[in-house]
Design a protein around this motif. Structure first.
Motif, PDB file in Angstrom:
ATOM      1  N   GLY A  14       0.819  -1.221   0.000  1.00 39.77           N
ATOM      2  CA  GLY A  14       0.000   0.000   0.000  1.00 39.77           C
ATOM      3  C   GLY A  14       0.846   1.262   0.000  1.00 39.77           C
ATOM      4  N   GLU A  33      10.553   3.538   5.884  1.00 49.35           N
ATOM      5  CA  GLU A  33      10.222   2.154   6.253  1.00 49.35           C
ATOM      6  C   GLU A  33      11.085   1.752   7.442  1.00 49.35           C
ATOM      7  OE1 GLU A  33       8.191  -0.606   5.613  1.00 49.35           O
ATOM      8  OE2 GLU A  33       9.514  -1.404   7.174  1.00 49.35           O
ATOM      9  N   LYS A  34      10.462   1.213   8.497  1.00 50.20           N
ATOM     10  CA  LYS A  34      11.235   0.914   9.710  1.00 50.20           C
ATOM     11  C   LYS A  34      12.179  -0.292   9.539  1.00 50.20           C
ATOM     12  CE  LYS A  34       7.748  -1.737  12.307  1.00 50.20           C
ATOM     13  NZ  LYS A  34       8.165  -3.079  11.998  1.00 50.20           N
ATOM     14  N   GLY A  40       7.246  -5.083   3.642  1.00 50.69           N
ATOM     15  CA  GLY A  40       6.401  -5.529   4.755  1.00 50.69           C
ATOM     16  C   GLY A  40       6.099  -7.008   4.652  1.00 50.69           C
ATOM     17  N   ARG A  41       4.814  -7.340   4.670  1.00 48.19           N
ATOM     18  CA  ARG A  41       4.424  -8.754   4.623  1.00 48.19           C
ATOM     19  C   ARG A  41       4.661  -9.366   3.236  1.00 48.19           C
ATOM     20  NH1 ARG A  41      -1.445  -7.899   6.995  1.00 48.19           N
ATOM     21  NH2 ARG A  41      -1.031  -5.774   6.314  1.00 48.19           N
ATOM     22  N   VAL A  56       3.251 -16.598   2.202  1.00 46.81           N
ATOM     23  CA  VAL A  56       2.993 -17.782   1.365  1.00 46.81           C
ATOM     24  C   VAL A  56       2.151 -17.259   0.208  1.00 46.81           C
ATOM     25  CG1 VAL A  56       2.085 -20.130   1.372  1.00 46.81           C
ATOM     26  CG2 VAL A  56       2.774 -19.070   3.535  1.00 46.81           C
ATOM     27  N   HIS A  57       2.796 -16.850  -0.884  1.00 48.22           N
ATOM     28  CA  HIS A  57       2.074 -16.005  -1.833  1.00 48.22           C
ATOM     29  C   HIS A  57       1.739 -16.622  -3.192  1.00 48.22           C
ATOM     30  CE1 HIS A  57       3.215 -12.650   0.854  1.00 48.22           C
ATOM     31  NE2 HIS A  57       2.127 -12.093   0.368  1.00 48.22           N
ATOM     32  N   SER A  58       0.543 -16.233  -3.657  1.00 54.63           N
ATOM     33  CA  SER A  58       0.128 -16.452  -5.038  1.00 54.63           C
ATOM     34  C   SER A  58      -0.667 -15.183  -5.371  1.00 54.63           C
ATOM     35  CB  SER A  58      -0.774 -17.680  -5.093  1.00 54.63           C
ATOM     36  OG  SER A  58      -1.304 -17.819  -6.378  1.00 54.63           O
ATOM     37  N   ALA A 219       8.902   6.000  12.031  1.00 46.78           N
ATOM     38  CA  ALA A 219       8.082   7.163  12.414  1.00 46.78           C
ATOM     39  C   ALA A 219       7.572   6.943  13.835  1.00 46.78           C
ATOM     40  CB  ALA A 219       6.910   7.297  11.457  1.00 46.78           C
ATOM     41  N   ASN A 248       0.897   3.568   6.273  1.00 53.08           N
ATOM     42  CA  ASN A 248       0.739   2.159   5.881  1.00 53.08           C
ATOM     43  C   ASN A 248       1.027   1.283   7.118  1.00 53.08           C
ATOM     44  OD1 ASN A 248       2.530   0.010   3.475  1.00 53.08           O
ATOM     45  ND2 ASN A 248       0.426  -0.058   4.099  1.00 53.08           N
ATOM     46  N   MET A 258       0.291   6.839  16.912  1.00 53.83           N
ATOM     47  CA  MET A 258       1.050   7.844  16.153  1.00 53.83           C
ATOM     48  C   MET A 258       0.393   9.223  16.220  1.00 53.83           C
ATOM     49  SD  MET A 258       2.263   5.793  12.871  1.00 53.83           S
ATOM     50  CE  MET A 258       3.721   4.849  12.943  1.00 53.83           C
ATOM     51  N   LYS A 397       0.239  -5.007  13.028  1.00 52.40           N
ATOM     52  CA  LYS A 397      -1.151  -5.343  12.684  1.00 52.40           C
ATOM     53  C   LYS A 397      -1.611  -6.682  13.253  1.00 52.40           C
ATOM     54  CE  LYS A 397      -0.520  -2.542   8.616  1.00 52.40           C
ATOM     55  NZ  LYS A 397      -0.273  -2.447   7.202  1.00 52.40           N
ATOM     56  N   GLY A 430      -3.870  -2.976   3.645  1.00 50.54           N
ATOM     57  CA  GLY A 430      -4.933  -3.924   3.967  1.00 50.54           C
ATOM     58  C   GLY A 430      -5.839  -3.490   5.101  1.00 50.54           C
ATOM     59  N   THR A 439      -2.684  -8.721  -1.334  1.00 46.68           N
ATOM     60  CA  THR A 439      -1.928  -7.616  -1.919  1.00 46.68           C
ATOM     61  C   THR A 439      -2.795  -6.760  -2.850  1.00 46.68           C
ATOM     62  OG1 THR A 439      -1.230  -9.196  -3.607  1.00 46.68           O
ATOM     63  CG2 THR A 439       0.351  -8.714  -1.854  1.00 46.68           C
TER      64      THR A 439
HETATM   65  C1  LIG Z   1       1.615 -15.789   5.425  1.00 51.64           C
HETATM   66  C2  LIG Z   1       1.023 -14.814   4.458  1.00 51.64           C
HETATM   67  C3  LIG Z   1       0.468 -15.269   3.283  1.00 51.64           C
HETATM   68  C4  LIG Z   1      -0.077 -14.362   2.362  1.00 51.64           C
HETATM   69  N1  LIG Z   1      -0.569 -14.827   1.166  1.00 51.64           N
HETATM   70  C5  LIG Z   1      -0.991 -13.949   0.221  1.00 51.64           C
HETATM   71  C6  LIG Z   1      -1.338 -14.385  -1.086  1.00 51.64           C
HETATM   72  O1  LIG Z   1      -1.239 -15.559  -1.417  1.00 51.64           O
HETATM   73  N2  LIG Z   1      -1.750 -13.457  -1.981  1.00 51.64           N
HETATM   74  C7  LIG Z   1      -1.821 -12.139  -1.672  1.00 51.64           C
HETATM   75  O2  LIG Z   1      -2.165 -11.334  -2.541  1.00 51.64           O
HETATM   76  N3  LIG Z   1      -1.526 -11.691  -0.428  1.00 51.64           N
HETATM   77  C8  LIG Z   1      -1.106 -12.571   0.516  1.00 51.64           C
HETATM   78  N4  LIG Z   1      -0.745 -12.137   1.765  1.00 51.64           N
HETATM   79  C9  LIG Z   1      -1.146 -10.799   2.195  1.00 51.64           C
HETATM   80  C10 LIG Z   1      -0.274  -9.685   1.711  1.00 51.64           C
HETATM   81  O3  LIG Z   1       1.079  -9.973   1.893  1.00 51.64           O
HETATM   82  C11 LIG Z   1      -0.677  -8.432   2.492  1.00 51.64           C
HETATM   83  O4  LIG Z   1      -2.062  -8.248   2.405  1.00 51.64           O
HETATM   84  C12 LIG Z   1      -0.007  -7.180   1.938  1.00 51.64           C
HETATM   85  O5  LIG Z   1       1.357  -7.392   1.707  1.00 51.64           O
HETATM   86  C13 LIG Z   1      -0.238  -6.074   2.940  1.00 51.64           C
HETATM   87  O6  LIG Z   1       0.294  -4.853   2.473  1.00 51.64           O
HETATM   88  P1  LIG Z   1       0.113  -3.521   3.293  1.00 51.64           P
HETATM   89  O7  LIG Z   1       0.131  -2.411   2.331  1.00 51.64           O
HETATM   90  O8  LIG Z   1      -1.055  -3.619   4.208  1.00 51.64           O
HETATM   91  O9  LIG Z   1       1.472  -3.383   4.127  1.00 51.64           O
HETATM   92  P2  LIG Z   1       2.262  -4.231   5.222  1.00 51.64           P
HETATM   93  O10 LIG Z   1       2.777  -5.454   4.591  1.00 51.64           O
HETATM   94  O11 LIG Z   1       1.497  -4.353   6.470  1.00 51.64           O
HETATM   95  O12 LIG Z   1       3.490  -3.261   5.451  1.00 51.64           O
HETATM   96  C14 LIG Z   1       3.449  -2.163   6.322  1.00 51.64           C
HETATM   97  C15 LIG Z   1       4.841  -1.620   6.453  1.00 51.64           C
HETATM   98  O13 LIG Z   1       4.821  -0.496   7.316  1.00 51.64           O
HETATM   99  C16 LIG Z   1       6.025  -0.501   8.067  1.00 51.64           C
HETATM  100  N5  LIG Z   1       5.858   0.289   9.280  1.00 51.64           N
HETATM  101  C17 LIG Z   1       5.015   0.029  10.309  1.00 51.64           C
HETATM  102  N6  LIG Z   1       5.160   0.951  11.281  1.00 51.64           N
HETATM  103  C18 LIG Z   1       6.103   1.820  10.844  1.00 51.64           C
HETATM  104  C19 LIG Z   1       6.691   2.974  11.407  1.00 51.64           C
HETATM  105  N7  LIG Z   1       6.333   3.433  12.609  1.00 51.64           N
HETATM  106  N8  LIG Z   1       7.662   3.632  10.685  1.00 51.64           N
HETATM  107  C20 LIG Z   1       8.045   3.180   9.464  1.00 51.64           C
HETATM  108  N9  LIG Z   1       7.524   2.069   8.909  1.00 51.64           N
HETATM  109  C21 LIG Z   1       6.568   1.402   9.580  1.00 51.64           C
HETATM  110  C22 LIG Z   1       6.234  -1.983   8.367  1.00 51.64           C
HETATM  111  O14 LIG Z   1       7.572  -2.257   8.725  1.00 51.64           O
HETATM  112  C23 LIG Z   1       5.831  -2.623   7.047  1.00 51.64           C
HETATM  113  O15 LIG Z   1       6.912  -2.776   6.175  1.00 51.64           O
HETATM  114  C24 LIG Z   1      -0.134 -12.984   2.670  1.00 51.64           C
HETATM  115  C25 LIG Z   1       0.453 -12.527   3.855  1.00 51.64           C
HETATM  116  C26 LIG Z   1       1.039 -13.427   4.743  1.00 51.64           C
HETATM  117  C27 LIG Z   1       1.647 -12.914   6.017  1.00 51.64           C
END
Ligand SMILES: Cc1cc2nc3c(=O)[nH]c(=O)nc-3n(C[C@H](O)[C@H](O)[C@H](O)COP(=O)(O)OP(=O)(O)OC[C@H]3O[C@@H](n4cnc5c(N)ncnc54)[C@H](O)[C@@H]3O)c2cc1C
Length: 458
Positions: A14, A33-34, A40-41, A56-58, A219, A248, A258, A397, A430, A439
């Protein structure tokens, strides 16, 4: 003191996607990014020549879904090299055999229930307005078509894969949107380079358009004065000035820690406090001496899935685990050293009671894999275990897989908005806005949020 048009906190899908769109539209963008790495995930690390996803991604719709839309919006369509899940396509593992969906399910389900399943799939493709289904659970909606246990188990497992929550809680509207767009696009796949290739492509775009990406920067506070965003204070007390902040880092973390709860009214806070995250996950990463399967992605399923989810939530570990098994090196051989194979096997677990059952989860998963791939352990070089604790330490999260869960009370009009009630403050990823699978939900949230910001700028 540095001054930016927009500061983005967090480099997940995101954060990087919104940064890429805003930077390409001329906004002087800073993303912090911390972690020491981006994604991230949705990130990938390296061990002994294997490139291993944290999750575990597709990817449901690859370039045809919101992950591709982000790149189209910034004129960089080819920045991610996708490999589609074809030849062979995805398979289901059930009762000791691999089955193609939906064709071969005909052999497992009585004819009348199989025609109900086909009718469900046809109806899904015809539903134009999914809003009316947002407030109905998938289970309630499905029960109108069939009460066959395998049909229910199958749809519940798809729901678990998409939303990581049981089908008696998940929204039928969100399910119909996701499944019909998947069927229409037929472009499920995986990026060359591992899942990190996606946020990395977006982060590179931020820099290409003159923005800055800094890792290892945390942050601490979002500073507000006279009801207006002033900027971001880092944990080293450095202040970055900006009247626009996108977080994010999660909706609860952003509001509670925050910004601070005193900036929001009681009714809004009550709504935020009630929001629930999706379940977490546990996974094994298997480094193998030689390839043991030609499949790219496997789902295992069982007849009693609803009961299994219930008992897992209560802290039990099933003897047979329903696994999601992508084989990344069958998409991109460079993800494993020459002639070796990387297999990832994961399943949804609650973060609350995982640790006390950790060893049992590992042994049950290994037994299930041994049934799927007899004697595979003879080829096992080593394996890594990723637990809810690991996911939480990377993305926060509450160790959730997806973010704020796509349940009946948290999708469609009930989904938290990306715009917060403070001018200039937004949430992406998310946790707010968007629709889609994992994603794609995060990328859609970033697209919608960026469009709001760009419209206001004009
Ligand atoms: C086991 C697993 C399986 C998955 N399987 C799939 C799949 O098959 N297909 C699919 O599409 N998705 C899958 N996902 C989900 C997908 O990975 C997530 O939905 C997506 O990556 C979330 O993105 P986000 O933008 O919410 O950021 P996040 O991934 O939550 O990243 C947030 C970022 O913010 C940073 N942050 C937090 N606080 C601070 C701060 N104070 N200062 C600076 N940085 C900070 C964190 O370090 C992190 O890097 C899976 C996830 C997991 C864990």
């Amino acid at each position: 003191m540095s001054k930016y048009d927009v500061v983005i906190i967090g480099g997940g899908v995101g954060g990087t996607a919104s940064g890429a769109i805003l930077a390409s539209n001329g906004l002087n963008t800073l993303l912090i990014e911390k972690n020491q790495f981006i994604g991230g995930r949705c990130s990938t690390y390296e061990k002994e020549g294997f490139k291993i996803d944290i999750g575990v991604h597709s990817f449901g719709r690859t370039s045809n879904g919101p992950l591709g839309t982000v790149l189209k919006m910034i004129g960089m369509e080819d920045a991610i090299d996708w490999v589609l899940a074809r030849n062979p396509g995805p398979v289901q593992y059930y009762q000791g055999k691999f089955w193609k969906f939906p064709k071969e399910l005909e052999k497992l389900i009585p004819p009348s229930d199989f025609s109900s399943l086909i009718k469900i799939l046809r109806d899904i493709m015809r539903i134009k307005d999914t809003k009316d289904l947002d407030n109905i659970s998938i289970k309630t909606w499905l029960s109108k078509y069939s009460d066959n246990k395998l049909v229910h188990s199958f749809i519940n497992i798809l729901c678990g894969l998409y939303f990581v929550v049981s089908y008696n809680e998940a929204s039928a509207g969100e399910f119909v949107r996701c499944l019909s767009s998947l069927v229409q696009n037929r472009s499920t796949g995986y990026p060359k380079g591992g899942c990190i290739a996606i946020p990395l492509a977006y982060a590179k775009a931020i820099e290409k358009f003159g923005g800055t990406v800094e890792t290892g920067v945390t942050a601490k506070k979002i500073i507000i004065e006279d009801g207006k965003i002033q900027g971001v204070e880092l944990d080293n007390n450095k202040f970055i000035s900006s009247q626009l902040v996108i977080s994010n880092a999660g909706i609860k973390e952003t509001i509670n820690n925050m910004v601070g709860r005193n900036y929001f009214d009681k009714i809004y806070l009550e709504k935020i406090d009630k929001l629930k995250y999706s379940m977490s996950a546990f996974s094994l990463k298997l480094a193998l001496k030689k390839p043991i399967t030609h499949f790219k992605v496997i789902n295992s399923m069982s007849l009693d899935y609803e009961e299994k989810v219930r008992s897992v939530l209560e802290g039990e570990v099933p003897d047979k685990v329903d696994l999601f098994v992508p084989i990344p090196s069958n998409y991109d051989p460079e993800l494993a050293p020459k002639e070796k194979q990387l297999i990832i096997a994961g399943t949804a677990v609650p973060r609350e009671n995982f640790e006390r059952n950790r060893e049992k989860w590992i042994s049950s998963t290994m037994e299930t894999l041994e049934e799927m791939f007899p004697k595979f352990q003879n080829n096992l070089m080593w394996m890594e275990v990723t637990t809810p604790k690991d996911i939480e330490s990377i993305g926060g999260k509450e160790a959730s897989v997806v973010g704020i869960s796509q349940t009946v009370d948290q999708t469609g009009v009930n989904r938290p908005a990306t715009s917060l009630p403070i001018k200039g403050l937004y949430i992406v990823g998310g946790d707010a806005g968007g629709w889609g699978i994992g994603t794609e939900l995060a990328a859609k949230s970033a697209i919608d949020c960026s469009k709001i910001i760009l419209k206001q700028k004009k």
